[in-house]
Write a protein that holds these residues in place. Structure first.
Motif, PDB file in Angstrom:
ATOM      1  N   GLU A 126      59.433 -54.470  63.765  1.00  0.00           N
ATOM      2  CA  GLU A 126      60.110 -54.588  62.715  1.00  0.00           C
ATOM      3  C   GLU A 126      60.473 -53.250  61.907  1.00  0.00           C
ATOM      4  N   SER A 181      64.272 -52.096  64.137  1.00  0.00           N
ATOM      5  CA  SER A 181      65.274 -52.376  63.216  1.00  0.00           C
ATOM      6  C   SER A 181      65.870 -51.132  62.825  1.00  0.00           C
ATOM      7  N   HIS A 194      69.543 -50.330  63.623  1.00  0.00           N
ATOM      8  CA  HIS A 194      70.557 -50.190  62.416  1.00  0.00           C
ATOM      9  C   HIS A 194      71.167 -48.717  62.256  1.00  0.00           C
ATOM     10  N   LEU A 220      68.852 -57.876  60.966  1.00  0.00           N
ATOM     11  CA  LEU A 220      68.143 -57.209  61.796  1.00  0.00           C
ATOM     12  C   LEU A 220      66.671 -57.762  61.438  1.00  0.00           C
ATOM     13  N   LEU A 221      66.232 -57.766  60.284  1.00  0.00           N
ATOM     14  CA  LEU A 221      64.972 -57.939  59.864  1.00  0.00           C
ATOM     15  C   LEU A 221      64.558 -59.309  59.991  1.00  0.00           C
ATOM     16  N   SER A 277      62.994 -60.178  53.914  1.00  0.00           N
ATOM     17  CA  SER A 277      64.033 -59.242  54.464  1.00  0.00           C
ATOM     18  C   SER A 277      65.001 -58.986  53.391  1.00  0.00           C
TER      19      SER A 277
END
Length: 549
Positions: A75, A79, A83, A293-294, A304
């Protein structure tokens, strides 16, 4: 002119701080004001040197706090990487479209320049995020740890760019830097012996500026990279946190010079401010991408959302990247001013949004829950607390001590809550009934509805804001039992009493009372021993009627 620099910078910083924004916005404004008075960046060489020192110490401080294990979590590293790629593609596309329709400053940029701008705009502000987390007392909450991890990954991406931007191949002697981990035991021995105070600060500056920046630059590498690496090498030492606190104000003071130099590059035009405003309007897409994404990495929608809003701004590191690119001729210098304005405006927008995020979550709770992926992340799953009589929130030294005292009388009717999994594992190995949970999480408090026999809640969290939040949640759930709390400051004690806490203990006063009690017992014990020995001597060394206490 030097007195004017200090006075204007101080006034601008104070004004901005009074309205609840990071003072760096004031420092940028001070730079613009000083430029209006005829001062330019090249006229003060010392300011540029201090600015470089600020960036170097910033990276050294990041290295000191870096937990490499936290970066290995999907994560965090995945992520942040996805991102970066996604936001760069988005910004390149939008900036290209704006250039095609003839928007000033974008019309004649080539693809490489657009890519550099997108890279600079992809970062989020470490300064802003840490400020928000500290004020909320959420730096150790799951969303806070994820936020900090992502920011550190972004900082590493920036350092990689700064290293590559040097444009020179390093010396063959740079391979010798691979041996640095081998001399870490020697560095640690020196670290042990420097003590505290000014010697500790001097040691930190030597490590950052000599062993780090100077040595790396000597072999053809970026000095900022050296400072970061030295910080990472020292991060495992027991005094690394103390060192980070010791150099904190040096770093902050030198960074003031960096933000001043940005403003001294020139005043923004009307079109520059307009373009910066457009960039700020794109922030919701940046926030949404983080949230998407989270949640794909199985974090709850609340975790998130809070992390995404914390990251929904532009970054001082983006300014650093743009400054280096402009210095190397890779970007027009005007873009340094545009990004500085966009950074300031993003803070103006992000500050109230972060204050509203909890209300937004509650309002759109059902829709946000639908975005979650199951099974949820192990650290973000619902907590079953059972039916204890006593609940301790925060299992640090205070909470742990309270747990052990209560357990002597009530055995298994007590439960501890701790947000750090490693501490939970430790307490479980010691035989304590502890579960992982985040008492700053609104959803956590729903679990208390399943504890009808709960008689007392002990607030032993280190942050006053977290304790106040816990009291509010307990009242919201119509909890009628007793509440006790530990505080560090007298004004916090008064606030907790007004909120309905039954018993408040000042940490330092309680420690002083405990110390005094211990001393009195020791003195009495020694006096009793002295009396006993005197009686033994008087009676020839033995007495059937006297027993030693």
């Amino acid at each position: 002119m030097e007195p004017a620099i200090l006075i204007i910078t101080l006034l601008c910083g104070m004004i901005v701080s009074r309205i609840g924004l990071p003072p760096l916005i004031g420092y940028l404004a001070a730079g613009f004001f000083l430029f209006m008075f005829g001062l330019e960046e090249d006229s003060i060489p010392l300011l540029n040197s201090l600015a470089d020192l600020g960036v170097t110490l910033l990276l050294f401080a990041i290295g000191l706090k870096l937990d490499l294990r936290s970066l290995l979590k999907a994560e965090v590293w995945a992520s942040s990487s996805l991102h970066l790629i996604g936001s760069m593609l988005f910004f390149i596309t939008v900036l290209k479209i704006l250039g095609l329709i003839g928007l000033d400053r974008l019309e004649f940029l080539d693809f490489n320049q657009l890519m550099l701008l997108a890279f600079a705009l992809s970062f989020s502000s470490t300064v802003f995020a840490v400020k928000v987390l500290d004020e909320a007392g959420d730096a150790q909450a799951l969303y806070g740890r994820v936020t900090i991890g992502i920011l550190i990954m972004q900082d590493i991406f920036a350092v990689a760019f700064l290293t590559v931007s040097k444009g020179e191949w390093p010396s063959i002697y740079a391979l010798g830097l691979l041996l640095l981990p081998l001399i870490r035991p020697i560095i640690y021995k020196v670290f042990d012996r420097v003590g505290h105070g000014e010697m500790l600060i001097l040691f930190g500056l030597t490590m950052a500026l000599v062993m780090g920046a100077w040595m790396f630059e000597a072999v053809g590498l970026k000095p900022d990279l050296g400072a970061l690496i030295m910080g990472i090498l020292l991060a495992g030492h027991a005094k690394s946190s103390e060192l980070a606190k010791s150099i904190y104000y040096f770093k902050e003071l030198f960074l003031v010079a960096f933000f001043l130099t940005i403003g001294l590059n020139g005043l923004p035009t009307v079109s520059d401010v307009g373009l910066a405003g457009i960039l700020v309007l794109l922030l919701p897409l940046k926030i949404w991408l983080f949230f998407f994404l989270l949640t794909r990495f199985k974090l709850r929608s609340r975790t998130s959302l809070f992390a995404s809003f914390n990251l929904g701004n532009y970054s001082e590191f983006g300014l650093i990247v743009a400054a280096v690119a402009a210095q190397k001729g890779m970007l027009p210098p005007e873009w340094l001013i545009i990004i500085a304005v966009a950074l300031s405006l993003s803070f103006l927008v992000a500050a109230p949004l972060n204050g509203m995020v909890n209300r937004l979550y509650e309002r759109y709770h059902a829709k946000l829950i639908a975005m979650e992926k199951y099974p949820l992340h192990p650290e973000d799953r619902p907590i079953r607390i059972g039916n204890p009589r006593f609940l301790i929130l925060g299992m640090g030294r205070i909470g742990c001590g309270a747990y052990d005292e209560i357990k002597n009388q009530y055995n298994d009717e007590i439960l501890g809550i701790e947000h750090k999994q490693e501490l939970v594992d430790f307490h479980l190995s010691e035989g304590r009934n502890v579960v992982q949970g985040d008492a700053s999480d609104t959803d956590f408090w729903e679990k208390l509805e399943h504890a009808p026999n709960l008689e007392m809640v002990l607030l032993a969290m280190p942050h006053h804001i977290g304790n106040m939040f816990a009291v509010e949640q307990l009242k919201r759930l119509d909890y009628n039992g007793k509440i006790s709390a530990i505080v560090q400051y007298s004004e916090d004690a008064e606030a907790l009493r007004e909120a309905g806490v039954d018993a408040v203990y000042n940490l330092y006063e309680a420690a002083g009372a405990g110390f005094a009690e211990h001393v009195i017992k020791e003195v009495l014990h020694q006096d009793e021993n002295a009396v006993f020995d005197a009686m033994q001597t008087k009676q020839g060394g033995s007495s059937p009627t006297v027993s030693k206490p």
